[in-house]
Design an enzyme around this catalytic site. Structure first.
Site, short mmCIF file in Angstrom:
data_model
loop_
_atom_site.label_atom_id
_atom_site.label_comp_id
_atom_site.label_asym_id
_atom_site.label_seq_id
_atom_site.Cartn_x
_atom_site.Cartn_y
_atom_site.Cartn_z
N ASP A 131 0.85 -1.20 0.00
CA ASP A 131 0.00 0.00 0.00
C ASP A 131 0.88 1.24 0.00
OD1 ASP A 131 -2.37 -1.50 0.15
OD2 ASP A 131 -2.09 -1.78 2.30
N LYS A 135 -0.64 9.89 2.97
CA LYS A 135 -0.69 10.98 3.93
C LYS A 135 0.22 10.62 5.08
CE LYS A 135 -5.60 11.44 3.05
NZ LYS A 135 -6.73 10.67 3.39
C1 LIG Z 1 -2.07 -3.43 -2.48
S1 LIG Z 1 -2.28 -4.99 -1.74
C2 LIG Z 1 -1.27 -6.10 -2.75
C3 LIG Z 1 -1.68 -7.53 -2.60
C4 LIG Z 1 -0.85 -8.55 -3.39
N1 LIG Z 1 0.56 -8.50 -3.03
C5 LIG Z 1 -1.03 -8.41 -4.89
O1 LIG Z 1 -0.01 -8.17 -5.57
O2 LIG Z 1 -2.16 -8.57 -5.37
C6 LIG Z 1 -1.29 -4.82 -0.25
C7 LIG Z 1 -1.64 -5.87 0.77
O3 LIG Z 1 -0.76 -5.76 1.89
C8 LIG Z 1 -1.52 -5.98 3.07
N2 LIG Z 1 -0.78 -5.38 4.19
C9 LIG Z 1 -0.61 -4.05 4.44
N3 LIG Z 1 0.13 -3.87 5.56
C10 LIG Z 1 0.44 -5.12 6.02
C11 LIG Z 1 1.19 -5.59 7.15
N4 LIG Z 1 1.75 -4.73 8.01
N5 LIG Z 1 1.33 -6.92 7.32
C12 LIG Z 1 0.75 -7.80 6.44
N6 LIG Z 1 0.02 -7.40 5.37
C13 LIG Z 1 -0.12 -6.09 5.14
C14 LIG Z 1 -2.85 -5.32 2.78
O4 LIG Z 1 -3.89 -5.79 3.63
C15 LIG Z 1 -3.06 -5.72 1.33
O5 LIG Z 1 -3.72 -6.94 1.20
#
Ligand SMILES: C[S@@+](CC[C@H](N)C(=O)[O-])C[C@H]1O[C@@H](n2cnc3c(N)ncnc32)[C@H](O)[C@@H]1O
Length: 226
Positions: A131, A135
């Site tokens: 992600d 912000k």
């Molecule tokens: C933009 S998505 C990308 C998902 C996947 N890697 C793809 O390429 O389709 C980012 C993912 O990271 C997860 N995520 C964010 N922060 C995280 C954390 N601290 N620990 C584990 N997962 C996390 C979010 O919930 C989300 O599912």
């Protein structure tokens, strides 16, 4: 609606109790903060009962990517780490549907897992489409930072690799700049970074951005083998 919500509009997938017990390991933040020793170390021996190489996808989302890798490579073990309960359950249901013996899904915040990372236990890790930080308040949720690199330098085996990719080019270049300062890693390729993500399977996010004509950027970092 946030892009993640839109992209993760999911069909319902059933995860029965038996499949959940086998495929889904839920590590609540409170428990990890209070008593991390109560949980298994994130190694092949502890999670799979063997010593095969372990490959880990951090922020695995709906899990199609890690499920496909596990299907294609029965010689390695795979772990998908995802903080969202809903997405982790979806990924675990996919693993169960394919009857995979070499994949587990860990529902946890990666930032709290440092005490569970044994030195040199992972052969490969990926952080694909994390992600982006929009912000200042998002910075707390931003997974890629010096602590992330410390954790990976510790848990990767010598010569092990970390792949980082993003569709957001400025955001990617910020991560690259931080990675380039870290002398514990070298790039696994001569280019500063790679245009386009080479992988055996395109994740949900990769497919989404490529359909929109966005080329993801990637860097593969290799941990020094000394
Ligand atoms: C933009 S998505 C990308 C998902 C996947 N890697 C793809 O390429 O389709 C980012 C993912 O990271 C997860 N995520 C964010 N922060 C995280 C954390 N601290 N620990 C584990 N997962 C996390 C979010 O919930 C989300 O599912």
């Amino acid at each position: 609606m946030a892009r993640g919500r839109r992209l993760f509009r999911l069909k319902h997938v059933a995860l029965d109790a038996e499949a959940a017990a086998k495929y889904l390991l839920d590590l609540p933040a409170e428990g990890l903060r209070r008593d991390p020793a109560a949980y298994p170390p994130l190694s092949s021996a502890a999670l799979f009962g063997n010593d095969r190489p372990l490959e880990v996808d951090i922020g695995t989302g709906t899990g199609e990517y890690v499920v496909e890798l596990a299907r294609q490579d029965g010689e390695s073990n795979y772990l998908g780490i995802e903080v969202s309960r809903r997405l982790a359950a979806y990924a675990a249901a996919l693993a169960a549907r394919h009857g995979l013996e070499n994949l587990r899904i860990l529902r946890a915040n990666f930032s709290l897992l440092r005490p569970l990372l044994p030195a040199g236990a992972w052969q490969r890790a990926s952080l694909h489409f994390p992600d982006p930080v929009h912000k200042r308040k998002d910075e707390k949720r931003h997974i890629f930072n010096p602590a992330f690199l410390d954790a990976l330098a510790h848990v990767l085996a010598p010569g092990g690799e970390l792949s980082i990719a993003s569709d957001k080019h400025d955001f990617f270049l910020g991560m690259l700049a931080l990675a380039e300062q870290d002398t514990r890693f070298v790039k696994a390729h001569p280019q500063a970074y790679l245009e386009g993500l080479q992988s055996p399977h395109k994740s949900r996010f990769q497919q989404f951005w490529e359909r929109k004509g966005v080329t993801p950027l990637q860097v593969v970092l290799r941990k020094h083998s000394d």
